[in-house]
Design a protein around this motif. Structure first.
Motif, PDB file in Angstrom:
ATOM      1  N   ALA A  87       7.905  -5.019   3.661  1.00 35.50           N
ATOM      2  CA  ALA A  87       8.289  -5.506   4.983  1.00 35.50           C
ATOM      3  C   ALA A  87       9.247  -4.543   5.681  1.00 35.50           C
ATOM      4  N   THR A  88       9.840  -3.621   4.942  1.00 36.50           N
ATOM      5  CA  THR A  88      10.750  -2.653   5.556  1.00 36.50           C
ATOM      6  C   THR A  88      10.009  -1.425   6.077  1.00 36.50           C
ATOM      7  N   THR A  89       8.711  -1.372   5.911  1.00 33.34           N
ATOM      8  CA  THR A  89       7.790  -0.307   6.365  1.00 33.34           C
ATOM      9  C   THR A  89       8.295   1.097   6.050  1.00 33.34           C
ATOM     10  N   VAL A  90       9.026   1.731   6.932  1.00 33.97           N
ATOM     11  CA  VAL A  90       9.441   3.123   6.764  1.00 33.97           C
ATOM     12  C   VAL A  90      10.365   3.293   5.557  1.00 33.97           C
ATOM     13  N   ALA A  91      11.228   2.341   5.313  1.00 32.25           N
ATOM     14  CA  ALA A  91      12.189   2.436   4.217  1.00 32.25           C
ATOM     15  C   ALA A  91      11.610   1.936   2.899  1.00 32.25           C
ATOM     16  N   PHE A  92      10.301   1.722   2.844  1.00 32.76           N
ATOM     17  CA  PHE A  92       9.675   1.159   1.641  1.00 32.76           C
ATOM     18  C   PHE A  92      10.037   1.914   0.361  1.00 32.76           C
ATOM     19  N   PRO A  93       9.920   3.249   0.298  1.00 33.99           N
ATOM     20  CA  PRO A  93      10.211   3.931  -0.978  1.00 33.99           C
ATOM     21  C   PRO A  93      11.635   3.693  -1.484  1.00 33.99           C
ATOM     22  N   LEU A  94      12.607   3.793  -0.596  1.00 33.69           N
ATOM     23  CA  LEU A  94      13.992   3.590  -1.006  1.00 33.69           C
ATOM     24  C   LEU A  94      14.248   2.133  -1.393  1.00 33.69           C
ATOM     25  N   THR A  95      13.769   1.216  -0.585  1.00 35.20           N
ATOM     26  CA  THR A  95      13.967  -0.208  -0.864  1.00 35.20           C
ATOM     27  C   THR A  95      13.284  -0.600  -2.167  1.00 35.20           C
ATOM     28  N   ALA A  96      12.063  -0.129  -2.385  1.00 35.02           N
ATOM     29  CA  ALA A  96      11.341  -0.447  -3.621  1.00 35.02           C
ATOM     30  C   ALA A  96      12.078   0.109  -4.832  1.00 35.02           C
ATOM     31  N   LEU A  97      12.631   1.312  -4.723  1.00 36.54           N
ATOM     32  CA  LEU A  97      13.370   1.908  -5.828  1.00 36.54           C
ATOM     33  C   LEU A  97      14.621   1.102  -6.165  1.00 36.54           C
ATOM     34  N   LEU A  98      15.361   0.717  -5.145  1.00 36.84           N
ATOM     35  CA  LEU A  98      16.571  -0.090  -5.376  1.00 36.84           C
ATOM     36  C   LEU A  98      16.233  -1.444  -6.003  1.00 36.84           C
ATOM     37  N   LEU A  99      15.187  -2.088  -5.494  1.00 32.66           N
ATOM     38  CA  LEU A  99      14.795  -3.384  -6.047  1.00 32.66           C
ATOM     39  C   LEU A  99      14.208  -3.240  -7.450  1.00 32.66           C
TER      40      LEU A  99
END
Length: 115
Positions: free
Chosen positions: A28-40
């Motif tokens: 759902a964060t689209t552009v920030a997907f890689p960083l958000t997925a890594l943190l989660l």
């Protein structure tokens, strides 16, 4: 105080469906997907629960280790929350508030199937 029931004391980690929920949340964060997925990803794989005789403990994190310990005597309110995606995955969040903790949650247990 009665001992913690065996089925509750056996919960040590969130269930795998929480990782699916985290991936959908990161998407759902689209552009920030890689960083958000890594943190989660790191949050999911380091999250631990411990339901002891005196209280409950939650810990997570690699670089910045977070640990919360709540005595059962301090717990004032327990709320069960789940949005439509969490219900679809069979998940819920247990929000625990303490007597002196203010208006926000002191601890949120995520990824529980037996809530």
């Amino acid at each position: 105080m009665p001992p913690v029931p065996e089925n509750i004391a056996a919960i040590k980690r969130p269930i795998d469906a929480l990782w699916t929920y985290y991936l959908l949340k990161a998407a759902a964060t689209t552009v920030a997907f890689p960083l958000t997925a890594l943190l989660l990803y790191f949050r999911f794989h380091t999250m631990r629960y411990d339901f002891g005789a005196e209280g409950l403990r939650m810990s997570w994190g690699i670089l910045f280790r977070h640990q919360i310990l709540l005595n059962y005597a301090r717990i004032q309110d327990i709320h069960l929350q789940s949005n439509i995606v969490e219900r679809w995955l069979g998940l819920a969040r247990v929000v625990v508030q303490t007597a002196g903790g203010g208006s926000g949650a002191e601890m949120t247990l995520e990824g529980l199937r037996e809530f």
